[in-house]
Scaffold this motif. Structure first.
Motif, PDB file in Angstrom:
ATOM      1  N   ARG A  67     -70.612 -58.415  74.820  1.00 39.46           N
ATOM      2  CA  ARG A  67     -71.724 -57.772  75.809  1.00 39.46           C
ATOM      3  C   ARG A  67     -71.820 -58.684  77.067  1.00 39.46           C
ATOM      4  O   ARG A  67     -71.526 -59.775  77.148  1.00 39.46           O
ATOM      5  CB  ARG A  67     -73.153 -57.894  75.049  1.00 39.46           C
ATOM      6  CG  ARG A  67     -73.073 -57.042  74.017  1.00 39.46           C
ATOM      7  CD  ARG A  67     -73.273 -55.408  74.290  1.00 39.46           C
ATOM      8  NE  ARG A  67     -73.555 -54.571  73.088  1.00 39.46           N
ATOM      9  CZ  ARG A  67     -73.467 -53.271  73.316  1.00 39.46           C
ATOM     10  NH1 ARG A  67     -73.278 -52.746  74.502  1.00 39.46           N
ATOM     11  NH2 ARG A  67     -73.769 -52.528  72.484  1.00 39.46           N
ATOM     12  N   CYS A  82     -65.335 -48.925  83.181  1.00 40.36           N
ATOM     13  CA  CYS A  82     -66.357 -47.998  83.967  1.00 40.36           C
ATOM     14  C   CYS A  82     -67.742 -49.037  83.978  1.00 40.36           C
ATOM     15  O   CYS A  82     -68.327 -49.225  85.014  1.00 40.36           O
ATOM     16  CB  CYS A  82     -66.941 -47.025  83.053  1.00 40.36           C
ATOM     17  SG  CYS A  82     -65.691 -45.571  82.954  1.00 40.36           S
ATOM     18  N   GLU A  83     -68.070 -49.828  82.925  1.00 43.44           N
ATOM     19  CA  GLU A  83     -69.170 -50.464  82.738  1.00 43.44           C
ATOM     20  C   GLU A  83     -69.275 -51.705  83.757  1.00 43.44           C
ATOM     21  O   GLU A  83     -70.062 -52.064  84.510  1.00 43.44           O
ATOM     22  CB  GLU A  83     -69.229 -51.157  81.318  1.00 43.44           C
ATOM     23  CG  GLU A  83     -70.374 -52.221  81.136  1.00 43.44           C
ATOM     24  CD  GLU A  83     -71.674 -51.462  80.561  1.00 43.44           C
ATOM     25  OE1 GLU A  83     -72.396 -52.491  80.357  1.00 43.44           O
ATOM     26  OE2 GLU A  83     -72.000 -50.484  80.651  1.00 43.44           O
ATOM     27  N   LYS A 105     -69.564 -52.384  74.021  1.00 45.02           N
ATOM     28  CA  LYS A 105     -69.864 -51.060  74.184  1.00 45.02           C
ATOM     29  C   LYS A 105     -69.699 -50.133  72.932  1.00 45.02           C
ATOM     30  O   LYS A 105     -70.575 -49.210  72.721  1.00 45.02           O
ATOM     31  CB  LYS A 105     -69.466 -50.138  75.599  1.00 45.02           C
ATOM     32  CG  LYS A 105     -70.306 -49.214  76.061  1.00 45.02           C
ATOM     33  CD  LYS A 105     -70.869 -49.270  77.354  1.00 45.02           C
ATOM     34  CE  LYS A 105     -71.531 -48.283  77.585  1.00 45.02           C
ATOM     35  NZ  LYS A 105     -72.404 -48.317  78.881  1.00 45.02           N
ATOM     36  N   MET A 124     -65.643 -56.048  77.517  1.00 46.40           N
ATOM     37  CA  MET A 124     -66.928 -55.109  77.506  1.00 46.40           C
ATOM     38  C   MET A 124     -66.861 -53.761  76.659  1.00 46.40           C
ATOM     39  O   MET A 124     -67.772 -53.410  76.084  1.00 46.40           O
ATOM     40  CB  MET A 124     -67.277 -54.935  78.986  1.00 46.40           C
ATOM     41  CG  MET A 124     -67.513 -56.255  79.641  1.00 46.40           C
ATOM     42  SD  MET A 124     -67.929 -55.889  81.213  1.00 46.40           S
ATOM     43  CE  MET A 124     -69.627 -55.252  81.258  1.00 46.40           C
ATOM     44  N   TYR A 143     -69.353 -50.416  87.413  1.00 50.66           N
ATOM     45  CA  TYR A 143     -70.804 -49.988  87.770  1.00 50.66           C
ATOM     46  C   TYR A 143     -71.557 -51.380  87.996  1.00 50.66           C
ATOM     47  O   TYR A 143     -72.424 -51.234  89.004  1.00 50.66           O
ATOM     48  CB  TYR A 143     -71.429 -49.309  86.504  1.00 50.66           C
ATOM     49  CG  TYR A 143     -72.628 -48.958  86.542  1.00 50.66           C
ATOM     50  CD1 TYR A 143     -73.349 -47.988  87.301  1.00 50.66           C
ATOM     51  CD2 TYR A 143     -73.581 -49.869  85.748  1.00 50.66           C
ATOM     52  CE1 TYR A 143     -74.788 -47.986  87.368  1.00 50.66           C
ATOM     53  CE2 TYR A 143     -75.039 -49.474  85.848  1.00 50.66           C
ATOM     54  CZ  TYR A 143     -75.695 -48.618  86.499  1.00 50.66           C
ATOM     55  OH  TYR A 143     -76.963 -48.703  86.787  1.00 50.66           O
ATOM     56  N   THR A 144     -71.438 -52.415  86.998  1.00 51.10           N
ATOM     57  CA  THR A 144     -72.130 -53.594  87.261  1.00 51.10           C
ATOM     58  C   THR A 144     -71.863 -54.159  88.664  1.00 51.10           C
ATOM     59  O   THR A 144     -72.616 -54.636  89.110  1.00 51.10           O
ATOM     60  CB  THR A 144     -71.782 -54.612  85.893  1.00 51.10           C
ATOM     61  OG1 THR A 144     -72.135 -53.869  84.813  1.00 51.10           O
ATOM     62  CG2 THR A 144     -72.751 -55.543  86.146  1.00 51.10           C
TER      63      THR A 144
END
Length: 255
Positions: free
Chosen positions: A18, A77-78, A55, A51, A81-82
């Protein structure tokens, strides 16, 4: 200066996979501030697979290629996006570039990559580069982001490459096992004795180690780019590094 910063999974994520929110927010703040000061910044970011592991609630880093690629597809993607969300708060535009070994080994594709990166910097964007783990296989992958960081630094004709890791720098021995190990602040020449100091990789989610960092140093310094290895626990050390202060281990470029 044109500075390439490579950040490892151990800095970006907790052991669970995470996101380490505190580390990432601080990293983005410092990179944005250095960019505001006039430096051209390029970020080479690990973390997609790690990540994705978090997820998808996987028990650990997958061993088979399809699951690695699936985790990378979710995690990338995560990750972006962050970065997009956080850099936007400081009015900076980011751009994603995903590469495989073929993109840097093939002359035309490498030239296209270099031209794109050069234009992004001219337009004021901050390129964020990672290996394209969703499609990369053993045959076409770069393999680790220390090497990718060096490739990017050489392609961008960067003045400085900084590898943010989970260790303070290069030591005379493994500091995790030898309490008498001493940090080596400056390496003028990468000799066989220096190469022999490489130990094992750090965290379970990571892919690199000191050996890949020393190979990156060989590549970068040969092309006139200084390289620094330091701990990514406190990204604000980038201010001192940009000013040439003694932080971690600095590998001096061949002039």
């Amino acid at each position: 200066m044109r500075i390439v910063v490579k950040v490892g999974t151990s800095t970006l994520a907790h052991a669970t996979g995470r996101l380490n929110i505190r580390h990432v927010e601080q990293l983005v703040k410092v990179l944005s501030d250095l960019k505001n000061a006039g430096h051209e910044m390029i970020l080479v970011s690990s973390g997609a697979i790690g990540m994705g592991v978090g997820k998808l609630n996987l028990p650990g880093r997958p061993g088979d290629m399809p699951t690695k690629q699936a985790a990378a597809a979710v995690g990338q993607c995560e990750l972006m996006y962050t970065y997009d969300k956080l850099f936007s708060e400081y009015n900076h535009t980011v751009a994603q570039i995903l590469l495989t070994g073929e993109d840097v080994d093939h002359a035309d594709r490498r030239r296209n990559f270099e031209n794109t990166m050069s234009r992004l910097l001219e337009l004021g964007a901050l390129p964020i580069i990672n290996e394209n783990d969703t499609i990369a296989t053993e045959e076409i992958k770069v393999g680790d982001n220390d090497t990718l960081g060096a490739i990017v630094a050489c392609s961008a004709k960067a003045d400085l490459l900084v590898l943010l890791s989970d260790i303070e720098g290069l030591y005379t021995a493994d500091p995790r096992r030898d309490p008498g190990a001493r940090l080596i602040p400056v390496v003028e020449e990468i000799t066989q004795e220096i190469l022999a100091l490489a130990g094992e990789k750090g965290s379970d989610l990571a892919t690199g180690g000191m050996a890949t960092k020393l190979r990156a140093a060989q590549m970068a310094t040969a092309r006139g780019c200084d390289m620094v290895i330091t701990n990514g626990e406190h990204p604000e050390v980038l201010y001192d590094i940009a000013q040439g202060k003694a932080v971690g281990t600095r590998f001096v470029a061949k002039k």
